[in-house]
Design a protein around this motif. Sequence first.
Motif, mmCIF file in Angstrom:
data_model
loop_
_atom_site.group_PDB
_atom_site.id
_atom_site.type_symbol
_atom_site.label_atom_id
_atom_site.label_comp_id
_atom_site.label_asym_id
_atom_site.label_seq_id
_atom_site.Cartn_x
_atom_site.Cartn_y
_atom_site.Cartn_z
ATOM 1 N N VAL A 31 9.813 -38.143 -3.468
ATOM 2 C CA VAL A 31 9.303 -36.532 -2.443
ATOM 3 C C VAL A 31 9.359 -35.142 -3.238
ATOM 4 N N VAL A 32 9.714 -34.810 -3.960
ATOM 5 C CA VAL A 32 10.263 -34.200 -4.997
ATOM 6 C C VAL A 32 8.993 -34.487 -6.043
ATOM 7 N N GLY A 33 9.622 -35.263 -7.124
ATOM 8 C CA GLY A 33 8.222 -36.102 -7.791
ATOM 9 C C GLY A 33 7.198 -35.528 -7.411
ATOM 10 N N ILE A 34 6.944 -36.167 -5.896
ATOM 11 C CA ILE A 34 4.959 -35.797 -5.647
ATOM 12 C C ILE A 34 4.949 -34.762 -5.600
ATOM 13 N N LEU A 35 5.552 -33.754 -5.544
ATOM 14 C CA LEU A 35 5.281 -31.867 -4.902
ATOM 15 C C LEU A 35 5.111 -31.512 -6.151
ATOM 16 N N GLY A 36 5.926 -32.142 -7.101
ATOM 17 C CA GLY A 36 5.669 -31.717 -8.666
ATOM 18 C C GLY A 36 4.646 -32.089 -9.102
ATOM 19 N N PHE A 37 4.185 -33.041 -9.733
ATOM 20 C CA PHE A 37 3.339 -33.183 -9.133
ATOM 21 C C PHE A 37 1.646 -33.176 -8.427
ATOM 22 N N ILE A 38 1.432 -32.278 -7.993
ATOM 23 C CA ILE A 38 0.838 -31.827 -6.790
ATOM 24 C C ILE A 38 1.146 -30.505 -7.308
ATOM 25 N N LEU A 39 1.898 -30.066 -6.847
ATOM 26 C CA LEU A 39 1.569 -28.516 -7.783
ATOM 27 C C LEU A 39 0.879 -28.256 -9.258
ATOM 28 N N THR A 40 1.564 -29.004 -10.389
ATOM 29 C CA THR A 40 1.237 -28.863 -11.856
ATOM 30 C C THR A 40 -0.502 -29.236 -11.664
ATOM 31 N N GLY A 41 -0.978 -29.841 -10.956
ATOM 32 C CA GLY A 41 -2.638 -30.459 -10.532
ATOM 33 C C GLY A 41 -3.354 -29.098 -9.774
ATOM 34 N N ILE A 42 -2.375 -28.682 -8.990
ATOM 35 C CA ILE A 42 -3.065 -27.279 -7.927
ATOM 36 C C ILE A 42 -3.535 -26.298 -9.671
ATOM 37 N N GLY A 43 -2.573 -26.126 -10.336
ATOM 38 C CA GLY A 43 -2.116 -24.799 -11.117
ATOM 39 C C GLY A 43 -2.854 -25.430 -12.448
ATOM 40 N N ILE A 44 -3.447 -27.177 -12.622
ATOM 41 C CA ILE A 44 -4.657 -27.358 -13.908
ATOM 42 C C ILE A 44 -6.008 -26.778 -13.118
#
Length: 84
Positions: A31-44
Amino acid sequence: MLLDWITVILLIGVGLLLVIVELIFVPGTTVVGILGFILTGIGIWIGYAALGTNIGHIILATTVVVGELLSPIVSGLTTGLALP
Protein backbone atom coordinates in the motif's frame (compact mmCIF):
# COMPACT_ATOMS: atom_id res chain seq x y z
CA MET A 1 5.17 29.36 -11.04
CA LEU A 2 7.01 28.95 -7.72
CA LEU A 3 4.05 27.12 -6.22
CA ASP A 4 4.09 24.70 -9.16
CA TRP A 5 7.77 23.92 -8.52
CA ILE A 6 7.17 23.45 -4.79
CA THR A 7 4.22 21.14 -5.51
CA VAL A 8 6.20 19.04 -7.98
CA ILE A 9 9.24 18.74 -5.72
CA LEU A 10 7.16 17.82 -2.68
CA LEU A 11 5.06 15.24 -4.51
CA ILE A 12 8.07 13.54 -6.07
CA GLY A 13 10.07 13.73 -2.84
CA VAL A 14 7.30 12.28 -0.71
CA GLY A 15 6.59 9.65 -3.36
CA LEU A 16 10.20 8.47 -3.47
CA LEU A 17 10.36 8.54 0.32
CA LEU A 18 7.27 6.34 0.55
CA VAL A 19 8.79 3.84 -1.89
CA ILE A 20 11.95 3.73 0.24
CA VAL A 21 9.86 3.29 3.41
CA GLU A 22 8.04 0.43 1.71
CA LEU A 23 11.28 -1.32 0.85
CA ILE A 24 13.02 -0.83 4.20
CA PHE A 25 10.42 -0.67 6.96
CA VAL A 26 7.17 -2.26 5.78
CA PRO A 27 8.02 -4.73 3.01
CA GLY A 28 5.15 -6.74 1.66
CA THR A 29 2.30 -4.38 2.46
CA THR A 30 2.46 -2.73 -1.01
CA VAL A 31 0.00 0.00 0.00
CA VAL A 32 2.78 2.41 0.93
CA GLY A 33 4.77 1.57 -2.22
CA ILE A 34 1.78 1.99 -4.51
CA LEU A 35 0.95 5.31 -2.88
CA GLY A 36 4.57 6.38 -3.39
CA PHE A 37 4.47 5.49 -7.09
CA ILE A 38 1.16 7.31 -7.50
CA LEU A 39 2.45 10.47 -5.80
CA THR A 40 5.64 10.39 -7.87
CA GLY A 41 3.61 9.96 -11.07
CA ILE A 42 1.30 12.82 -10.13
CA GLY A 43 4.32 15.04 -9.44
CA ILE A 44 5.78 14.27 -12.85
CA TRP A 45 2.39 14.79 -14.52
CA ILE A 46 1.95 18.18 -12.83
CA GLY A 47 5.46 19.06 -13.98
CA TYR A 48 4.47 18.41 -17.58
CA ALA A 49 1.08 20.11 -17.27
CA ALA A 50 2.11 23.23 -15.38
CA LEU A 51 5.71 23.80 -16.42
CA GLY A 52 5.77 22.63 -20.03
CA THR A 53 7.12 19.70 -21.99
CA ASN A 54 10.81 20.59 -21.84
CA ILE A 55 10.79 21.07 -18.07
CA GLY A 56 8.64 17.93 -17.74
CA HIS A 57 11.33 15.93 -19.53
CA ILE A 58 13.96 17.33 -17.19
CA ILE A 59 11.83 16.49 -14.13
CA LEU A 60 11.24 12.95 -15.42
CA ALA A 61 14.94 12.39 -16.14
CA THR A 62 15.96 13.80 -12.75
CA THR A 63 13.46 11.57 -10.97
CA VAL A 64 14.77 8.49 -12.77
CA VAL A 65 18.39 9.40 -11.99
CA VAL A 66 17.65 10.06 -8.32
CA GLY A 67 15.76 6.77 -8.09
CA GLU A 68 18.68 4.93 -9.66
CA LEU A 69 21.16 6.60 -7.30
CA LEU A 70 19.06 5.65 -4.27
CA SER A 71 18.57 2.02 -5.31
CA PRO A 72 22.01 0.71 -4.21
CA ILE A 73 21.66 2.50 -0.88
CA VAL A 74 18.23 1.01 -0.24
CA SER A 75 19.43 -2.39 -1.42
CA GLY A 76 22.37 -2.26 0.98
CA LEU A 77 20.13 -1.26 3.87
CA THR A 78 17.59 -3.99 3.24
CA THR A 79 20.15 -6.79 2.79
CA GLY A 80 22.56 -5.61 5.48
CA LEU A 81 25.47 -5.46 3.05
CA ALA A 82 28.07 -2.72 3.13
CA LEU A 83 27.68 0.06 0.60
CA PRO A 84 30.25 0.22 -2.22
